[in-house]
Scaffold this motif. Structure first.
Motif, PDB file in Angstrom:
ATOM      1  N   LEU A  21       6.231  -2.482 -22.168  1.00 19.70           N
ATOM      2  CA  LEU A  21       5.014  -1.578 -22.303  1.00 19.70           C
ATOM      3  C   LEU A  21       4.745  -1.057 -20.959  1.00 19.70           C
ATOM      4  CD1 LEU A  21       1.891  -2.184 -23.984  1.00 19.70           C
ATOM      5  CD2 LEU A  21       1.766  -1.390 -21.809  1.00 19.70           C
ATOM      6  N   THR A  22       4.914   0.105 -20.618  1.00 15.74           N
ATOM      7  CA  THR A  22       4.682   0.993 -19.403  1.00 15.74           C
ATOM      8  C   THR A  22       3.246   1.767 -19.337  1.00 15.74           C
ATOM      9  OG1 THR A  22       6.878   0.918 -18.751  1.00 15.74           O
ATOM     10  CG2 THR A  22       5.347   2.322 -17.563  1.00 15.74           C
ATOM     11  N   LEU A  23       2.453   1.425 -18.770  1.00 10.09           N
ATOM     12  CA  LEU A  23       0.949   2.177 -18.961  1.00 10.09           C
ATOM     13  C   LEU A  23       0.969   2.650 -17.304  1.00 10.09           C
ATOM     14  CD1 LEU A  23      -2.619   0.846 -19.870  1.00 10.09           C
ATOM     15  CD2 LEU A  23      -2.050   1.598 -17.682  1.00 10.09           C
ATOM     16  N   THR A  24       0.476   3.944 -17.424  1.00 10.11           N
ATOM     17  CA  THR A  24       0.184   4.734 -16.430  1.00 10.11           C
ATOM     18  C   THR A  24      -1.059   5.272 -16.520  1.00 10.11           C
ATOM     19  OG1 THR A  24       2.632   5.366 -16.136  1.00 10.11           O
ATOM     20  CG2 THR A  24       1.122   6.689 -14.659  1.00 10.11           C
ATOM     21  N   HIS A  25      -2.011   5.265 -15.614  1.00  7.30           N
ATOM     22  CA  HIS A  25      -3.185   5.734 -15.280  1.00  7.30           C
ATOM     23  C   HIS A  25      -3.418   6.709 -14.289  1.00  7.30           C
ATOM     24  CE1 HIS A  25      -7.677   4.718 -16.653  1.00  7.30           C
ATOM     25  NE2 HIS A  25      -7.543   5.977 -16.441  1.00  7.30           N
ATOM     26  N   THR A  26      -3.566   8.242 -14.593  1.00  2.00           N
ATOM     27  CA  THR A  26      -3.509   9.196 -13.534  1.00  2.00           C
ATOM     28  C   THR A  26      -4.930  10.011 -13.495  1.00  2.00           C
ATOM     29  OG1 THR A  26      -2.536  10.769 -14.976  1.00  2.00           O
ATOM     30  CG2 THR A  26      -0.963   9.193 -13.899  1.00  2.00           C
ATOM     31  N   ARG A  27      -4.669  10.976 -12.652  1.00  2.00           N
ATOM     32  CA  ARG A  27      -6.184  11.905 -12.501  1.00  2.00           C
ATOM     33  C   ARG A  27      -7.197  10.749 -12.154  1.00  2.00           C
ATOM     34  NH1 ARG A  27      -4.894  16.037 -17.505  1.00  2.00           N
ATOM     35  NH2 ARG A  27      -6.937  14.808 -18.249  1.00  2.00           N
ATOM     36  N   LEU A  28      -7.276  10.041 -11.358  1.00  2.00           N
ATOM     37  CA  LEU A  28      -8.240   9.014 -10.895  1.00  2.00           C
ATOM     38  C   LEU A  28      -9.244   9.809  -9.947  1.00  2.00           C
ATOM     39  CD1 LEU A  28      -6.406   5.798 -10.455  1.00  2.00           C
ATOM     40  CD2 LEU A  28      -7.698   6.361 -12.443  1.00  2.00           C
ATOM     41  N   PRO A  29     -10.453   9.867 -10.390  1.00  2.00           N
ATOM     42  CA  PRO A  29     -11.576  10.531  -9.613  1.00  2.00           C
ATOM     43  C   PRO A  29     -11.881   9.917  -8.220  1.00  2.00           C
ATOM     44  CG  PRO A  29     -12.594   9.664 -11.331  1.00  2.00           C
ATOM     45  CD  PRO A  29     -11.135   9.378 -11.428  1.00  2.00           C
ATOM     46  N   ASP A  30     -12.209   8.842  -8.149  1.00  2.00           N
ATOM     47  CA  ASP A  30     -12.581   7.974  -6.955  1.00  2.00           C
ATOM     48  C   ASP A  30     -12.151   6.647  -6.681  1.00  2.00           C
ATOM     49  OD1 ASP A  30     -14.159   6.583  -8.742  1.00  2.00           O
ATOM     50  OD2 ASP A  30     -15.770   8.099  -8.852  1.00  2.00           O
ATOM     51  N   LYS A  31     -12.409   5.962  -5.697  1.00  2.00           N
ATOM     52  CA  LYS A  31     -11.741   4.719  -5.478  1.00  2.00           C
ATOM     53  C   LYS A  31     -12.301   3.622  -6.409  1.00  2.00           C
ATOM     54  CE  LYS A  31     -14.546   4.044  -1.323  1.00  2.00           C
ATOM     55  NZ  LYS A  31     -15.059   5.533  -0.961  1.00  2.00           N
ATOM     56  N   ALA A  32     -13.758   3.812  -6.835  1.00  2.00           N
ATOM     57  CA  ALA A  32     -14.315   2.946  -7.527  1.00  2.00           C
ATOM     58  C   ALA A  32     -13.550   2.846  -9.033  1.00  2.00           C
ATOM     59  CB  ALA A  32     -15.763   3.418  -8.153  1.00  2.00           C
ATOM     60  N   MET A  33     -13.227   3.914  -9.525  1.00  2.00           N
ATOM     61  CA  MET A  33     -12.482   3.955 -10.686  1.00  2.00           C
ATOM     62  C   MET A  33     -11.161   3.162 -10.802  1.00  2.00           C
ATOM     63  SD  MET A  33     -12.225   5.152 -13.902  1.00  2.00           S
ATOM     64  CE  MET A  33     -11.349   5.876 -15.333  1.00  2.00           C
ATOM     65  N   LEU A  34     -10.353   3.380  -9.386  1.00  2.00           N
ATOM     66  CA  LEU A  34      -9.466   2.705  -9.191  1.00  2.00           C
ATOM     67  C   LEU A  34      -9.399   1.381  -9.027  1.00  2.00           C
ATOM     68  CD1 LEU A  34      -6.155   2.874  -8.173  1.00  2.00           C
ATOM     69  CD2 LEU A  34      -6.845   3.465  -5.833  1.00  2.00           C
ATOM     70  N   ASN A  35     -10.304   1.013  -8.256  1.00  2.00           N
ATOM     71  CA  ASN A  35     -10.721  -0.495  -8.474  1.00  2.00           C
ATOM     72  C   ASN A  35     -10.848  -1.175  -9.721  1.00  2.00           C
ATOM     73  OD1 ASN A  35     -10.306  -0.546  -5.684  1.00  2.00           O
ATOM     74  ND2 ASN A  35     -12.423  -0.463  -5.183  1.00  2.00           N
ATOM     75  N   GLY A  36     -11.723  -0.504 -10.510  1.00  2.00           N
ATOM     76  CA  GLY A  36     -12.000  -0.919 -11.765  1.00  2.00           C
ATOM     77  C   GLY A  36     -10.732  -1.168 -12.544  1.00  2.00           C
TER      78      GLY A  36
END
Length: 265
Positions: free
Chosen positions: A218-233
């Motif tokens: 299973l490969t999950l890719t999460h893109t178009r992140l708006p800010d570092k808070a979202m990335l950290n979460g």
């Protein structure tokens, strides 16, 4: 790794300081091309490629194509497995402090970069592809490994999906639109807070399901992140959720901490 539970390859890869520097480089700037990694580590292309092959074999690095280039992403799954297997239960408070320091360092690195990197996570599950797909799309199953929360949708392209608290009929805090649905191999959907309307583009989650020996990859890719808070979460949330999913499918028991909110805290 040939055996997803065999961490020998991960320990071998981590034992080399050059490969640790490569991982450090990807931690600071994920998704680098081979040329960028060569420049950042001052290594020749051939030598770096040999180290990358070992890191890929150990599942510590995942390669994703971006146009003509191959981009390299740090995959935290083996590190997460090591932490859960040997350390997490012994000194939770101590590791929470380490996590806080780590996140502060990541925030400092992010402040110098306006574009936030894609997030990639790969795990291997001893279950059939269809079972993995069903676990991702059946609202009754999602609430088992997602701490009582359910992902509700018919999962057809163009439909909406909602992340509901307290089961399939509860209030929702996250939602989005299904962009692509190819059972049991690929699911793409937008991901955004409930307060944002669907006219907002939102971030994008792509889940690909493939065979790998006797396991499902299973490969999950999460893109178009708006800010570092979202990335950290999501960097905390997705490993917890997917570890709980893996545990449920392989043993019948989900992990107690396997909720999105627990992963963010």
């Amino acid at each position: 790794m040939n055996d997803p539970d065999d961490l020998d390859a991960a320990f071998k890869a981590l034992a080399d300081p050059t490969r640790r520097r490569v991982l450090d480089s990807l931690r600071l700037e994920n998704g680098q091309s081979l040329r960028q990694l060569c420049e950042g580590t001052a290594m020749a292309r051939q030598s770096l490629t040999q180290h990358l092959d070992i890191l890929v074999d150990a599942n510590l690095v995942v390669i994703v194509r971006r146009g003509r280039e191959r981009r390299h992403f740090l995959n935290p799954h083996p590190i997460h497995e090591i932490q859960q297997r040997w350390t997490r239960d012994f000194d939770t408070r101590h590791f929470d402090v380490i996590d806080a320091v780590k996140h502060r360092a990541e925030e400092t690195a992010m402040n110098s970069n306006e574009k936030f990197p894609d997030y990639v996570y790969v795990t291997y599950i001893r279950a059939a592809k269809q079972e993995v797909w069903d676990a991702l799309t059946d609202s009754d199953i999602t609430q088992i490994y997602w701490g009582g929360k359910a992902n509700v949708s018919d999962w057809q392209a163009g439909s909406t999906w909602k992340h509901r608290n307290n089961g399939p009929e509860g209030d929702y805090d996250i939602w989005g639109k299904v962009i692509e649905s190819r059972p049991p191999e690929k699911l793409v959907f937008t991901f955004q807070p409930a307060a944002q309307g669907l006219d907002n583009e939102g971030s994008l989650v792509t889940i690909e399901i493939g065979e790998s020996g006797e396991s499902t990859k299973l490969t999950l890719t999460h893109t178009r992140l708006p800010d570092k808070a979202m990335l950290n979460g999501i960097s905390q949330g997705w490993p917890a959720i997917l570890a709980s999913l893996k545990s449920y499918l392989e043993t019948g028991d989900a992990l107690a901490y396997g909720s999105w909110q627990d992963g963010q805290n």
